[in-house]
Each structure stands twice: as structure tokens, then as C-alpha cells.
Design an enzyme around this catalytic site. Structure first.
Site, PDB file in Angstrom:
ATOM      1  N   SER A  90       0.889  -1.177   0.000  1.00 22.72           N
ATOM      2  CA  SER A  90       0.000   0.000   0.000  1.00 22.72           C
ATOM      3  C   SER A  90       0.916   1.212   0.000  1.00 22.72           C
ATOM      4  O   SER A  90       2.100   1.103   0.356  1.00 22.72           O
ATOM      5  CB  SER A  90      -0.834   0.006   1.289  1.00 22.72           C
ATOM      6  OG  SER A  90      -1.337   1.303   1.559  1.00 22.72           O
ATOM      7  N   TYR A 107      -2.391  -0.657  10.593  1.00 20.97           N
ATOM      8  CA  TYR A 107      -2.407  -0.972   9.156  1.00 20.97           C
ATOM      9  C   TYR A 107      -1.058  -0.600   8.532  1.00 20.97           C
ATOM     10  O   TYR A 107      -0.469  -1.377   7.781  1.00 20.97           O
ATOM     11  CB  TYR A 107      -3.562  -0.230   8.486  1.00 20.97           C
ATOM     12  CG  TYR A 107      -3.741  -0.555   7.018  1.00 20.97           C
ATOM     13  CD1 TYR A 107      -4.402  -1.707   6.614  1.00 20.97           C
ATOM     14  CD2 TYR A 107      -3.239   0.287   6.031  1.00 20.97           C
ATOM     15  CE1 TYR A 107      -4.566  -2.003   5.252  1.00 20.97           C
ATOM     16  CE2 TYR A 107      -3.401   0.005   4.682  1.00 20.97           C
ATOM     17  CZ  TYR A 107      -4.064  -1.139   4.293  1.00 20.97           C
ATOM     18  OH  TYR A 107      -4.217  -1.434   2.957  1.00 20.97           O
TER      19      TYR A 107
END
Ligand SMILES: NC(=O)C1=CN([C@@H]2O[C@H](COP(=O)(O)OP(=O)(O)OC[C@H]3O[C@@H](n4cnc5c(N)ncnc54)[C@H](O)[C@@H]3O)[C@@H](O)[C@H]2O)C=CC1
Ligand SMILES: CCCCC/C=C\C=C\C(=O)C/C=C\C/C=C\CCCC(=O)O
Length: 183
Positions: free
Chosen positions: A64, A77
Site C-alpha cells: 500500500s 495498518y
């Protein structure tokens, strides 16, 4: 994985893509985003390795852009995605790579219009903004194909947003590390 390995003689490509986002019930997030990615990579590597009679192959992990930067709203995350990025890059550096024939790379998309983004959207008050800045999944697919078309993708970290689809590398500039685009 074993079913796929039993049904096909050779696995050429492993994509560790499954991931989730939940800063509260966070232990399953570590299990899925990081532990499952490492497990999947190791299983695939064992199967693909020329040292074990395989033909080599490619392992692409979905990271990501939060695997490249820090973001105070999503610390857990971010930690899992930094782990995915570092694991992938470190595996790519392994001195055995020519002997195993296994290449490692990861993709780092920015916010993308998927169920994950929509479920996060429901918990915050910036719904419309997120929809507006998010990229379509087709944009991520373009980046993925860019990696597949390269004969040598080992170590690649591909950042993908609306305007850019470019490789990154970590460099030390002054006192700290900085991500820079790499041609
Ligand atoms: N949507 C976004 O803005 C971005 C997502 N990513 C990453 O992309 C990857 C895919 O995410 P999205 O498609 O957005 O999410 P999604 O929630 O739309 O899809 C996640 C997929 O993971 C699967 N999955 C969930 N738990 C699983 C488990 N325990 N075992 C096996 N499969 C499981 C689901 O069935 C689903 O197919 C994730 O790694 C995510 O972190 C990266 C950058 C941006
Ligand atoms: C503002 C981000 C909200 C999170 C949106 C939902 C899912 C995101 C999944 C990701 O993998 C994250 C991808 C990109 C986040 C984008 C921007 C973070 C902004 C960081 C900053 O401005 O410092």
C-alpha cells in the site's frame, strides 16, 4: 495452496493480496496482512525454487502507499504494510536468488475503490472526499501488468496513484530515509 500445487505441475506466480483494515480488532489484521503474506511467500518459494526441482517464479505482494509512509490514523495498518514491503524487499536481496529463480516484488496502491475502502469510509466522516481521491481497481491492474511484463522484476516496489505508476527506492538523504521515484 496445496490444492493449486497438486492440480498444476508448476506454479509460476503467487500473489499475496488478501488484506483488511481494522485498528480496533487488530490482531487478525496482523495475521492476515503480514503473517499470511509471509506464509504464502514461503510456501510459494519452496515450491518454485530451482533448488527444489522447480522452475523459478514470481511472488507479488500487495502492499500500500501506507507501506511507504507513516499515517497517524492507521498505525496498525501502516505497520503491517511496512512489514510487507520490508519482507518483500529483503527477500529480493537474498544472495540465493539466482539459484532459486524466484523473484519478489510488491505493489503500493493509493486509496482504491473497493469494499475495504467503503467499509472504512462508513466509520469516518469524509466519505465523499475518499471516493473522489480513490483510484479505480483498473488502475491497480495496469500497475500489476507492468510488473508482469518485465522479465526481471526482482526487488521492484511499484507505487500507483491517479497520476503515477512508478518504481521507488529507499535512499538516505541527510539524516533520514526518503522514498524516491526510480526509473
Ligand atoms: N482499497 C484500498 O484503498 C487499498 C487496498 N490495498 C490492499 O489491497 C489488498 C486488497 O484489498 P481490497 O481489495 O481493497 O479489499 P477488499 O476488502 O475489497 O478485498 C479483500 C479480499 O481479501 C479476502 N480475504 C479477507 N480475509 C481473508 C482471509 N482471512 N483469508 C483469505 N482471504 C481473505 C476477501 O475475500 C477479499 O477478496 C489488501 O492487501 C489491501 O490492504 C492497498 C492499497 C489501497
Ligand atoms: C485517508 C486514508 C483513509 C484510508 C482509506 C481506506 C483504505 C485505504 C487503504 C490503503 O491501503 C491506504 C492507501 C492509501 C492511503 C492514502 C492516503 C493517506 C494519507 C497520508 C497522509 O496524508 O499523510
Amino acid at each position: 495452496f496445496q490444492t493449486a500445487a497438486d492440480e498444476s505441475k508448476q506454479i509460476d506466480l503467487m500473489v499475496n493480496n488478501a488484506g483488511t483494515l481494522n485498528e480496533y480488532d487488530w490482531e487478525p489484521v496482523v495475521q492476515l496482512n503480514l503473517v499470511a503474506c509471509v506464509r504464502g511467500s514461503k510456501l510459494a518459494m519452496k515450491h518454485m525454487s530451482k533448488k527444489n526441482g522447480g522452475r523459478g517464479g514470481r511472488i507479488i505482494n500487495t502492499c500500500s502507499d501506507l507501506g511507504l509512509i507513516d499515517f497517524h490514523q492507521l498505525p496498525l495498518y501502516c505497520a503491517t504494510k511496512h512489514g510487507v514491503r520490508s519482507f518483500t524487499s529483503s527477500m529480493a536481496l537474498h544472495p540465493d536468488k539466482e539459484l532459486t529463480g524466484v523473484q519478489f516484488a510488491c505493489i503500493c496502491p493509493s486509496v482504491t475503490r473497493t469494499d475495504l475502502m467503503r467499509s472504512y469510509n462508513e466509520t469516518i466522516s469524509m466519505a465523499e472526499d475518499l471516493e473522489a481521491i480513490a483510484i479505480p481497481t483498473s488502475r491497480v491492474a495496469e500497475g500489476f501488468l507492468k510488473l508482469l511484463r518485465m522479465s526481471r522484476m526482482n526487488g521492484a516496489i511499484l507505487y500507483i496513484d491517479k497520476l503515477k505508476c512508478e518504481f521507488c527506492k529507499l535512499e538516505y538523504v541527510g539524516l533520514g530515509p526518503v522514498w524516491t521515484p526510480q526509473q
